[in-house]
Design a protein around this motif. Sequence first.
Motif, PDB file in Angstrom:
ATOM      1  N   GLU A 188      55.143 -26.209 -12.190  1.00  0.00           N
ATOM      2  CA  GLU A 188      55.134 -24.835 -11.693  1.00  0.00           C
ATOM      3  C   GLU A 188      55.185 -23.846 -12.852  1.00  0.00           C
ATOM      4  N   ALA A 189      55.997 -24.147 -13.862  1.00  0.00           N
ATOM      5  CA  ALA A 189      56.061 -23.278 -15.040  1.00  0.00           C
ATOM      6  C   ALA A 189      54.707 -23.247 -15.748  1.00  0.00           C
ATOM      7  N   ASP A 190      54.052 -24.405 -15.829  1.00  0.00           N
ATOM      8  CA  ASP A 190      52.728 -24.483 -16.452  1.00  0.00           C
ATOM      9  C   ASP A 190      51.720 -23.657 -15.671  1.00  0.00           C
ATOM     10  N   ASN A 191      51.803 -23.706 -14.348  1.00  0.00           N
ATOM     11  CA  ASN A 191      50.918 -22.932 -13.487  1.00  0.00           C
ATOM     12  C   ASN A 191      51.097 -21.428 -13.717  1.00  0.00           C
ATOM     13  N   ILE A 192      52.344 -20.992 -13.785  1.00  0.00           N
ATOM     14  CA  ILE A 192      52.632 -19.572 -14.000  1.00  0.00           C
ATOM     15  C   ILE A 192      52.102 -19.112 -15.356  1.00  0.00           C
ATOM     16  N   MET A 193      52.275 -19.948 -16.369  1.00  0.00           N
ATOM     17  CA  MET A 193      51.800 -19.591 -17.702  1.00  0.00           C
ATOM     18  C   MET A 193      50.278 -19.530 -17.745  1.00  0.00           C
ATOM     19  N   ASP A 194      49.602 -20.430 -16.989  1.00  0.00           N
ATOM     20  CA  ASP A 194      48.146 -20.346 -16.871  1.00  0.00           C
ATOM     21  C   ASP A 194      47.739 -19.010 -16.260  1.00  0.00           C
ATOM     22  N   ASP A 195      48.444 -18.600 -15.219  1.00  0.00           N
ATOM     23  CA  ASP A 195      48.142 -17.333 -14.538  1.00  0.00           C
ATOM     24  C   ASP A 195      48.259 -16.139 -15.490  1.00  0.00           C
ATOM     25  N   LEU A 196      49.263 -16.184 -16.333  1.00  0.00           N
ATOM     26  CA  LEU A 196      49.514 -15.068 -17.251  1.00  0.00           C
ATOM     27  C   LEU A 196      48.703 -15.163 -18.542  1.00  0.00           C
ATOM     28  N   GLY A 197      48.119 -16.352 -18.780  1.00  0.00           N
ATOM     29  CA  GLY A 197      47.361 -16.535 -20.008  1.00  0.00           C
ATOM     30  C   GLY A 197      48.245 -16.772 -21.206  1.00  0.00           C
TER      31      GLY A 197
END
Length: 205
Positions: A188-197
């Motif tokens: 989930e943390a990886d997903n959020i970081m992908d979203d934010l770039g």
Amino acid sequence: KIGILSIGPAGEGRMAAANISVKDPDGTIRSLGRGGLGAVMGSKRIKYITIDDTDGPGVQIGDQERFKAAAKVFSKAVVSHPVSGESLKLYGTDVLVNIMNEAGALPTQNFRFGQFAGHEKISGETVKETIESRKGNPSHICHRGCVIRCSQVYNDKEGRYVTSGFEYESIWALGADCCIDNLDHIAEADNIMDDLGIDSIKRVE
């Protein structure tokens, strides 16, 4: 079917850990990390670049037959190697978690230690079992022509997509280094970081 390279809020803010995000053949996010490339685009006020190869000439190869022969030799060498041809395809780059932990080199508690008690819970073997039980894809092609297939698609408990390209570096950076042994939380943390770039691996001192 155009190519898209884009930045997120991290790139707009010129953060040192900003990524450039691209689409893989399935349309999921892949990140160009290290070096703050997203910040370079942000500094030029470029938010995205599109590439449309319609009617494009493509790459001109001088000798098709020699190129194909060389590519065949190279591919065979990669596929026949026990690491690139077997381990990476089965477990992805996260196959390194147990190996590095055994060697005392798994970044733990902000690099204070080299071993993590919960390493087996975030290992490549556990990632593979979890992905398969949730009908994800443990051996995914992130770009055309890849013979290694070390990428994967990680789903949540309901079978919904969370992240892809669940790399060893991201798992230790968000997992062992932070003393987190829950794969769902790391994903989930990886997903959020992908979203934010934001680069999930790069450490900004």
